[in-house]
Motif scaffolding. Structure first.
Motif, PDB file in Angstrom:
ATOM      1  N   ILE A 199       5.026   2.363  -8.323  1.00  0.00           N
ATOM      2  CA  ILE A 199       4.425   1.056  -8.041  1.00  0.00           C
ATOM      3  C   ILE A 199       5.389   0.201  -7.224  1.00  0.00           C
ATOM      4  O   ILE A 199       4.994  -0.449  -6.250  1.00  0.00           O
ATOM      5  CB  ILE A 199       4.022   0.362  -9.354  1.00  0.00           C
ATOM      6  N   ALA A 200       6.676   0.223  -7.583  1.00  0.00           N
ATOM      7  CA  ALA A 200       7.678  -0.538  -6.833  1.00  0.00           C
ATOM      8  C   ALA A 200       7.778  -0.031  -5.394  1.00  0.00           C
ATOM      9  O   ALA A 200       7.863  -0.819  -4.441  1.00  0.00           O
ATOM     10  CB  ALA A 200       9.030  -0.446  -7.527  1.00  0.00           C
ATOM     11  N   ARG A 201       7.774   1.296  -5.206  1.00  0.00           N
ATOM     12  CA  ARG A 201       7.821   1.873  -3.860  1.00  0.00           C
ATOM     13  C   ARG A 201       6.624   1.423  -3.039  1.00  0.00           C
ATOM     14  O   ARG A 201       6.747   1.003  -1.889  1.00  0.00           O
ATOM     15  CB  ARG A 201       7.856   3.406  -3.933  1.00  0.00           C
ATOM     16  N   ALA A 202       5.418   1.466  -3.637  1.00  0.00           N
ATOM     17  CA  ALA A 202       4.209   1.068  -2.925  1.00  0.00           C
ATOM     18  C   ALA A 202       4.259  -0.427  -2.571  1.00  0.00           C
ATOM     19  O   ALA A 202       3.873  -0.817  -1.459  1.00  0.00           O
ATOM     20  CB  ALA A 202       2.976   1.376  -3.769  1.00  0.00           C
ATOM     21  N   MET A 203       4.742  -1.252  -3.499  1.00  0.00           N
ATOM     22  CA  MET A 203       4.858  -2.689  -3.219  1.00  0.00           C
ATOM     23  C   MET A 203       5.796  -2.936  -2.043  1.00  0.00           C
ATOM     24  O   MET A 203       5.483  -3.723  -1.139  1.00  0.00           O
ATOM     25  CB  MET A 203       5.362  -3.430  -4.461  1.00  0.00           C
ATOM     26  N   LYS A 204       6.941  -2.251  -2.024  1.00  0.00           N
ATOM     27  CA  LYS A 204       7.904  -2.406  -0.922  1.00  0.00           C
ATOM     28  C   LYS A 204       7.266  -1.981   0.399  1.00  0.00           C
ATOM     29  O   LYS A 204       7.328  -2.702   1.394  1.00  0.00           O
ATOM     30  CB  LYS A 204       9.163  -1.590  -1.190  1.00  0.00           C
ATOM     31  N   ASN A 222       4.126  -1.827   1.218  1.00  0.00           N
ATOM     32  CA  ASN A 222       3.059  -2.759   1.594  1.00  0.00           C
ATOM     33  C   ASN A 222       3.632  -4.076   2.117  1.00  0.00           C
ATOM     34  O   ASN A 222       3.112  -4.639   3.087  1.00  0.00           O
ATOM     35  CB  ASN A 222       2.129  -3.014   0.408  1.00  0.00           C
ATOM     36  N   LEU A 223       4.713  -4.567   1.493  1.00  0.00           N
ATOM     37  CA  LEU A 223       5.347  -5.804   1.967  1.00  0.00           C
ATOM     38  C   LEU A 223       5.956  -5.616   3.354  1.00  0.00           C
ATOM     39  O   LEU A 223       5.808  -6.468   4.226  1.00  0.00           O
ATOM     40  CB  LEU A 223       6.418  -6.263   0.975  1.00  0.00           C
ATOM     41  N   VAL A 224       6.640  -4.498   3.571  1.00  0.00           N
ATOM     42  CA  VAL A 224       7.250  -4.220   4.870  1.00  0.00           C
ATOM     43  C   VAL A 224       6.171  -4.119   5.950  1.00  0.00           C
ATOM     44  O   VAL A 224       6.330  -4.652   7.059  1.00  0.00           O
ATOM     45  CB  VAL A 224       8.100  -2.928   4.810  1.00  0.00           C
ATOM     46  N   ALA A 225       5.051  -3.466   5.636  1.00  0.00           N
ATOM     47  CA  ALA A 225       3.979  -3.282   6.609  1.00  0.00           C
ATOM     48  C   ALA A 225       3.132  -4.542   6.779  1.00  0.00           C
ATOM     49  O   ALA A 225       2.417  -4.688   7.774  1.00  0.00           O
ATOM     50  CB  ALA A 225       3.086  -2.115   6.194  1.00  0.00           C
ATOM     51  N   GLY A 226       3.152  -5.429   5.788  1.00  0.00           N
ATOM     52  CA  GLY A 226       2.332  -6.637   5.850  1.00  0.00           C
ATOM     53  C   GLY A 226       0.868  -6.393   5.544  1.00  0.00           C
ATOM     54  O   GLY A 226       0.015  -7.242   5.800  1.00  0.00           O
ATOM     55  N   ARG A 227       0.573  -5.237   5.003  1.00  0.00           N
ATOM     56  CA  ARG A 227      -0.808  -4.882   4.620  1.00  0.00           C
ATOM     57  C   ARG A 227      -0.742  -3.707   3.649  1.00  0.00           C
ATOM     58  O   ARG A 227       0.327  -3.143   3.417  1.00  0.00           O
ATOM     59  CB  ARG A 227      -1.641  -4.523   5.844  1.00  0.00           C
TER      60      ARG A 227
END
Length: 122
Positions: free
Chosen positions: A87-92, A94-99
């Motif tokens: 979940i932390a990896r996916a959040m990172k 998604n934040l880096v990509a902005g979507r």
């Protein structure tokens, strides 16, 4: 401690009628509807003419199981169905990509989502 024991008793040991073997086999044997983008207009169905079949764990080739785990949930054998690192990896990501570009669900969560037809991300 009491909350953990109550959770274990109510959820793990007595999860409810929708988690009985018969209920799950009924879902597996059913067709999977496919909808247009509006989520309401039915396009068709997977397994409309030939339905899925339950396969026992012992019948699965070990290489097939290893391939699915490697592709979908590399830490499958080391978590209890919920992977905080995933979940932390996916959040990172998604934040880096902005979507939304990544998900953090485990095979267990994906199976539950598919059994109960939850197409949304939540």
């Amino acid at each position: 401690m009491v909350a953990g024991a109550a959770y274990w008793f109510e959820i793990v040991r007595h999860p409810g009628p929708e988690f009985t073997r018969r209920a799950i086999l009924n879902v597996i044997a059913d067709e999977s509807p496919v909808y247009f983008n509006d989520g309401e207009t039915r396009l068709g169905a997977f397994f409309e003419d030939e339905h899925r079949e339950q396969v026992e764990w012992e019948e699965l080739p070990p290489a097939w199981t290893a391939a699915i785990v490697a592709a979908e949930d590399e830490r499958f054998w080391s978590h209890a169905g919920f992977d905080p690192l995933g979940i932390a990896r996916a959040m990172k990501d998604n934040l880096v990509a902005g979507r939304l570009v990544a998900g953090g669900s485990t095979l267990t969560q994906q199976t539950a989502k598919n059994l109960f037809y939850r197409p949304d991300r939540s």
